[in-house]
Write a protein that holds these residues in place. Structure first.
Motif, short mmCIF file in Angstrom:
data_model
loop_
_atom_site.label_atom_id
_atom_site.label_comp_id
_atom_site.label_asym_id
_atom_site.label_seq_id
_atom_site.Cartn_x
_atom_site.Cartn_y
_atom_site.Cartn_z
N GLY A 92 38.02 20.13 25.59
CA GLY A 92 36.68 20.43 26.03
C GLY A 92 36.87 21.72 26.84
O GLY A 92 35.93 22.08 26.74
N THR A 93 38.03 21.74 27.16
CA THR A 93 38.48 23.22 27.54
C THR A 93 38.56 24.32 27.07
O THR A 93 39.15 25.32 27.13
CB THR A 93 39.61 22.91 28.51
N ASN A 94 38.77 24.39 25.93
CA ASN A 94 39.06 24.61 24.57
C ASN A 94 37.09 25.86 24.51
O ASN A 94 36.53 24.75 23.76
CB ASN A 94 39.92 24.45 23.63
N PRO A 95 37.30 27.01 24.04
CA PRO A 95 35.46 27.38 23.60
C PRO A 95 35.80 27.44 22.12
O PRO A 95 34.57 27.34 21.66
CB PRO A 95 36.22 28.78 24.27
N HIS A 96 36.49 27.00 21.67
CA HIS A 96 36.81 27.03 20.18
C HIS A 96 35.83 25.67 19.68
O HIS A 96 35.45 25.67 19.14
CB HIS A 96 37.73 26.44 19.96
N TYR A 97 36.25 24.81 21.12
CA TYR A 97 35.26 23.24 20.76
C TYR A 97 34.22 23.19 22.06
O TYR A 97 33.62 22.35 21.21
CB TYR A 97 36.38 22.34 20.75
N HIS A 98 33.76 23.40 22.65
CA HIS A 98 32.62 23.28 23.73
C HIS A 98 32.66 24.58 23.95
O HIS A 98 32.99 25.52 24.74
CB HIS A 98 33.56 22.00 24.66
N PRO A 99 30.87 24.81 24.51
CA PRO A 99 30.25 26.36 24.56
C PRO A 99 30.79 26.37 25.60
O PRO A 99 29.97 27.85 26.63
CB PRO A 99 29.13 25.94 23.86
N GLN A 100 30.80 25.31 26.64
CA GLN A 100 30.64 25.32 28.59
C GLN A 100 32.22 25.49 29.11
O GLN A 100 32.48 24.40 29.63
CB GLN A 100 29.49 24.51 28.67
N ALA A 101 33.08 25.42 27.46
CA ALA A 101 34.52 25.07 28.22
C ALA A 101 35.25 25.25 29.67
O ALA A 101 35.57 24.82 30.14
CB ALA A 101 35.32 25.61 26.71
N SER A 102 34.78 26.63 30.34
CA SER A 102 35.32 26.97 31.48
C SER A 102 34.24 25.94 32.32
O SER A 102 35.12 26.18 33.61
CB SER A 102 34.66 28.19 31.27
N ALA A 103 33.37 25.00 32.25
CA ALA A 103 33.06 24.59 33.45
C ALA A 103 32.90 22.76 32.95
O ALA A 103 32.69 22.07 34.04
CB ALA A 103 31.73 24.65 33.40
N PHE A 104 34.52 22.73 31.76
CA PHE A 104 34.46 21.58 31.26
C PHE A 104 35.96 20.98 32.51
O PHE A 104 36.72 21.52 32.90
CB PHE A 104 34.99 21.36 29.90
N GLU A 105 35.59 20.51 33.16
CA GLU A 105 35.85 19.16 34.55
C GLU A 105 36.92 18.23 33.93
O GLU A 105 37.53 17.53 35.24
CB GLU A 105 35.98 20.01 35.83
N VAL A 106 36.11 17.59 33.05
CA VAL A 106 36.44 15.63 32.84
C VAL A 106 37.25 15.97 32.08
O VAL A 106 37.72 16.89 31.35
CB VAL A 106 34.95 15.04 32.98
N GLU A 107 37.84 14.43 31.78
CA GLU A 107 38.77 13.97 30.45
C GLU A 107 37.71 14.04 28.96
O GLU A 107 37.18 13.91 29.63
CB GLU A 107 40.09 12.62 30.91
#
Length: 357
Positions: free
Chosen positions: A209-224
């Motif tokens: 979730g925190t990796n922009p390669h996998y999630h478009p909102q990685a910088s806002a990803f705060e959960v598991e």
């Protein structure tokens, strides 16, 4: 003719639309009002669905002033607790979407308020209405397995991370655990009669979730996006639980019940057996000293399990029955998720304490 039940819907996002769709299939339900904290959103929901005569509010407490029998709470996780308590105190029966709450303390207050007001608090776990989930429950409760001492359960998506409110700790409280993990736990704990959890040792991560390669909102990803736990229960039962929104793997394996007389293997057809998608159910036992495997026929059906959970809530109001899926039971599910998050943060095993209600 059955009593007409007046319903209010709190929250007007996607899941509220699913609740509305189910209610509109019932001749004995009248939607009276819709509330959403975002100004104008309830009005837009009412207009889009052409709900004539339905009132819109941007404060759920104003909605609760109406003559209502019950409410569907379809808001972000963080507000499940406060809105449920407000609704119960206003004399309304409550159907709240999963997860029940964000913390165990919140779940405790919800259950206590339900008891104090003598109003129903039901948690929206629709997989319970799937015939295959019911078959698994019936097999386990039949006693055929003997004493169940170990269970493996969970599910995982290779890629399946949501966006928006789901990834905000402030709004969701938790990620994969709250979104799909609660279903997976309910599948096995309901079959076992919801035993009392004692301790949990767990870890969680959010590598994807925190990796922009996998999630478009990685910088806002705060959960598991992944979690696993070893949970100890009364009766010397241990549950090995794991759940994930994303992973480099096709499956986290079947659900297994190991008993002293037999074992049960549930193989999912999709992300996890918790969602009702099942390929096979097999009993492993001995017959005259021979290792034997007996397959149960998987039930093919067209049952709308989401509709069934809404219908059951309405019928329970009409008949004065207890909550179909009571908060007093699901509080143990919430306590486990709470324990997993605490254990992961502290990096050690933690005790689970549920006060007498």
């Amino acid at each position: 003719m059955a009593q007409t039940i007046k319903i209010g819907i709190i929250g007007s996002g996607n899941i509220a639309g699913a609740h509305l769709k189910a209610y509109r299939l019932m001749d004995d339900v009248e939607i009276v009002g819709v509330a959403d904290i975002i100004p104008g959103k309830a009005d837009e929901f009412i207009a889009r669905h052409e709900l004539e005569g339905v009132k819109a509010f941007d404060d759920h407490n104003k909605l609760l002033e109406l003559e209502l029998d019950g409410v569907s709470i379809c808001t972000p996780n963080v507000s499940h607790h406060s809105i449920s308590v407000d609704s119960l105190r206003a004399g309304k029966h409550v159907l709240v979407e999963k997860p029940m709450a964000v913390t165990m303390e919140q779940a405790v207050e919800m259950v206590q308020t339900s008891k104090q007001t003598d109003k129903m608090l039901s948690i929206a776990f629709q997989p319970r209405y799937d015939p295959n989930m019911q078959m698994i429950r019936d097999i386990v409760r039949s006693g055929q397995l003997g004493n169940v001492y170990y269970v493996q359960t969970g599910g995982g998506r290779r890629r399946g991370m949501p966006k928006g409110t789901f990834i905000s700790k402030q709004l969701a409280g938790a990620g994969a655990l709250a979104d799909i993990g609660c279903y997976s736990l309910d599948m096995v704990l309901n079959a076992l009669g919801y035993p009392k959890p004692l301790t949990v040792s767990a870890m969680t991560s959010n590598h994807f979730g925190t990796n922009p390669h996998y999630h478009p909102q990685a910088s806002a990803f705060e959960v598991e996006d992944f979690g696993m736990a070893m949970i100890r229960f009364e009766g010397d039962l241990v549950v090995n639980f794991k759940i994930g929104w994303a992973m480099h793997m096709d499956t986290l394996g079947p659900t297994l019940f190991l008993g002293t007389d037999a074992g049960l293997k549930v193989t999912p057809s999709g992300n996890g057996a918790w969602d009702g998608g099942i390929t096979s159910v097999s009993l492993f036992h001995d017959i005259l000293g021979h290792n034997t495997e007996s397959a149960f026929p998987v039930k093919q059906h067209q049952i709308n399990i989401f509709y069934e959970k809404i219908r059951d809530f309405v019928t329970a109001i009409q008949e004065g029955r207890p909550a179909p899926i009571p908060g007093s039971e699901i509080i143990r599910n919430q306590a486990i998720i709470d324990g997993i998050l605490r254990s992961s943060e502290l990096k050690r095993e933690v005790d689970i304490f549920i006060p007498e209600l």
